[in-house]
Scaffold this active site. Sequence first.
Site, PDB file in Angstrom:
ATOM      1  CB  THR A 195     -17.342  31.887   2.000  1.00 18.42           C
ATOM      2  OG1 THR A 195     -17.214  30.612   1.348  1.00 18.42           O
ATOM      3  CG2 THR A 195     -16.001  32.611   1.937  1.00 18.42           C
ATOM      4  CG  LEU A 241     -22.660  37.921  -0.224  1.00 16.07           C
ATOM      5  CD1 LEU A 241     -23.118  37.657  -1.649  1.00 16.07           C
ATOM      6  CD2 LEU A 241     -23.704  38.736   0.511  1.00 16.07           C
ATOM      7  CG  HIS A 242     -18.267  32.326  -2.000  1.00 17.31           C
ATOM      8  ND1 HIS A 242     -18.119  31.182  -1.241  1.00 17.31           N
ATOM      9  CD2 HIS A 242     -19.197  32.009  -2.945  1.00 17.31           C
ATOM     10  CE1 HIS A 242     -18.899  30.232  -1.706  1.00 17.31           C
ATOM     11  NE2 HIS A 242     -19.568  30.709  -2.735  1.00 17.31           N
ATOM     12  CG  ASP A 243     -15.528  36.758  -4.276  1.00 13.38           C
ATOM     13  OD1 ASP A 243     -14.867  35.818  -3.809  1.00 13.38           O
ATOM     14  OD2 ASP A 243     -15.850  36.838  -5.476  1.00 13.38           O
ATOM     15  CB  CYS A 245     -15.627  36.785   3.485  1.00 13.19           C
ATOM     16  SG  CYS A 245     -17.233  36.036   3.797  1.00 13.19           S
TER      17      CYS A 245
END
Length: 312
Positions: A195, A241-243, A245
């Site tokens: 991420t 922008l982790h989530d 992904c």
Amino acid sequence: MAVRKIIIDTDPGQDDAVAILLALASDELDVLGLSIVAGNVGLHHTTRNAAMICELAQRPDLPIFAGCAAPLARPLVTAEHVHGKTGLDGVALPEPQMPLQDRHAVDFIIETLRAEPVGTITLCALGPLSNLASAFQRAPDIAARVAQIVLMGGAYSAGGNVTPCAEFNIFVDPEAAATVLACGAPIVMMPLDLTHQALTSKARVAAFRDLGTAAGHAVASWTSFFDRYDARKYGQDGAPLHDPCVIAYLLQPELFSGRDINVMVETQSPLTLGMTVADWWGATKRPTNVTFMTGLDAEGFFELLTERIARF
Ligand code: BDR
Ligand code: CA
């Protein structure tokens, strides 16, 4: 592509919000409901935020289920310093009107997996794994019914973001993470190693804002909000922008690369609590339990995200 049925388990959070919008914008996905967990902020805020996001997406019909207010075995740790007091600071949205469902999120997960044909439900986990682990503990039969779990959590060579060794979602509820990683269902993991390549930049944020829509404005404002913290912390232009992904993987898996390995979670040591011990080189004979993603086509990821947010 056949339409895929998913449950999004989430603790919104600005990046959770972008992930939810991405899913709701995508015809390839049938979002059966949102199961909400405490994490970035307390459950009162994460459920309210989920409703705001659904209303922004003009989906007041989407079922939202409140779930675990605390981790399985320890007090809740939150992250207002990253996400703001509400967890969704950055843009003012109207007070949501849609009702929450009466059922507990854990019951929703169990009952949905039992009601739908085996191997047809994908669980997308964007927060601490308390709801999922509670479901597997209470109903061990459901693990064999899950098509796939795609989760954001953990870290290997990237190091941790809440301690030197631990990523936030795993650190908050390490016992839950250990339960989920041992459940036997196919798991795809999006750790910080991956991420941290999904970095917002001024140009990428501007592309969202330039859409000239309420959703584009919200995404630009949310990402700019946590940028202020992450850019300073990591010393770079933009924030991970982790989530999103997790959702992008369901839509375009070719953007991602990784390896099938064994991952276990530290649940005892005060020094390394919540560390995801990733056996990248196969040093142990422990069976593989996770596809651990480490490579991302970031340009392709942001193209997909911008094109989908433009659909609102
Ligand atoms: C994860 O923790 C939260 O702050 C984000 O929403 C993401 O799910 C990143 O460590
Ligand atoms: Ca999250």
